[in-house]
Design a protein around this motif. Structure first.
Motif, short mmCIF file in Angstrom:
data_model
loop_
_atom_site.label_atom_id
_atom_site.label_comp_id
_atom_site.label_asym_id
_atom_site.label_seq_id
_atom_site.Cartn_x
_atom_site.Cartn_y
_atom_site.Cartn_z
N GLN A 31 0.84 -1.20 0.00
CA GLN A 31 0.00 0.00 0.00
C GLN A 31 0.87 1.25 0.00
O GLN A 31 0.57 2.23 -0.70
CB GLN A 31 -0.92 -0.01 1.22
CG GLN A 31 -1.92 1.13 1.24
CD GLN A 31 -2.88 1.04 2.42
OE1 GLN A 31 -2.97 0.01 3.08
NE2 GLN A 31 -3.58 2.11 2.70
N ILE A 32 1.94 1.22 0.79
CA ILE A 32 2.89 2.35 0.81
C ILE A 32 3.52 2.54 -0.56
O ILE A 32 3.65 3.66 -1.05
CB ILE A 32 3.98 2.11 1.87
CG1 ILE A 32 3.37 2.17 3.28
CG2 ILE A 32 5.10 3.13 1.73
CD1 ILE A 32 4.33 1.77 4.37
N GLU A 33 3.88 1.43 -1.20
CA GLU A 33 4.49 1.50 -2.53
C GLU A 33 3.53 2.12 -3.55
O GLU A 33 3.94 2.93 -4.39
CB GLU A 33 4.88 0.09 -2.98
CG GLU A 33 5.61 0.06 -4.32
CD GLU A 33 6.01 -1.34 -4.73
OE1 GLU A 33 6.46 -1.52 -5.87
OE2 GLU A 33 5.89 -2.27 -3.90
N ALA A 34 2.24 1.75 -3.45
CA ALA A 34 1.25 2.32 -4.37
C ALA A 34 1.11 3.83 -4.16
O ALA A 34 1.01 4.59 -5.12
CB ALA A 34 -0.09 1.62 -4.17
N ILE A 35 1.13 4.24 -2.88
CA ILE A 35 1.04 5.67 -2.57
C ILE A 35 2.26 6.40 -3.10
O ILE A 35 2.15 7.49 -3.69
CB ILE A 35 0.90 5.89 -1.05
CG1 ILE A 35 -0.46 5.34 -0.56
CG2 ILE A 35 1.01 7.37 -0.70
CD1 ILE A 35 -0.60 5.35 0.95
#
Length: 225
Positions: A31-35
């Motif tokens: 999720q952090i990577e997507a953000i």
């Protein structure tokens, strides 16, 4: 209930919690990577508008003031329509009005673009929140693992190894409940009546399901509300 069986049940509870936390700890970095990807795209777009972004909110306010000026200018131009005396003057006034309309639309579009990019940059706040949640998950995971290790010491080495072998072979469930329906909670196979009697009486220290090999324990049906 036999103490070893109670320990096995508790151990399975720890393992279930650990599995859930590990899944969460795996999901959050994605999720952090997507953000971060979204932020990178937004920042890349902002680079193409570097001059505007350098002025930031000041330019946004300036654009809003421009709208007021354009609006006033347009009002004056529309008022002129009633003052012109020739077709040429009338056409020129209409052209000025149309140009003002286009300029207004372009300015509004630029403002919306800047506001949208600013909103996308707020993803930095969301990233910080997810990182905070990930840190909490990792902290809890460390604690649960520690408690699990401590509790596991209460079991004989051979029994612990057998429990872990069954867990691996049976999808993480090595201990299954048997209710008055007389069905193994793990594989859903019916338990022999004699085995049911022994489970309810607690006369057998550790009993295994003859179908799936899981350790069994008796669980009374919940009382009606």
């Amino acid at each position: 209930m036999d103490s070893q069986l109670q320990t096995l049940i508790e151990l399975q509870g720890y393992d279930a919690r650990i599995a859930a936390l590990e899944a969460e700890a795996t999901r959050l970095p994605k999720q952090i990577e997507a953000i971060q990807t979204s932020l990178a795209e937004a920042k890349k777009t902002l680079e193409t508008l570097k001059v505007r972004i350098d002025t930031g909110r000041k330019e946004l306010r300036a654009k809003e003031k421009d709208l007021e000026v354009i609006g006033a200018k347009r009002s004056k131009q529309e008022a002129r329509l009633y003052e012109v005396k020739t077709n040429k003057e009338y056409s020129a006034a209409l052209l000025e009005i149309e140009e003002s309309k286009q300029e207004k639309a372009k300015t509004e579009e630029e403002i919306l673009g800047l506001m949208e990019l600013q909103e996308r940059l707020n993803g930095e706040i969301r990233e910080a929140e997810v990182r905070k949640k990930l840190a909490a998950v990792e902290q809890e995971l460390t604690g649960v693992r520690g408690e699990r290790t401590t509790r596991a010491r209460d079991l004989p080495t051979a029994l612990l190894a057998d429990y872990e072998r069954i867990c691996k072979a049976r999808g993480g469930i090595a201990v299954a409940a048997v209710s008055p329906t007389a069905i193994c909670g793990g594989c859903r196979v019916t338990i022999r009546p004699q085995a049911i009697l022994e489970l309810r009486a607690g006369t057998t220290v550790l009993m295994r399901c003859e179908s799936c090999g899981r350790y069994l324990y008796w669980q009374e049906a919940p009382s009606p509300v």
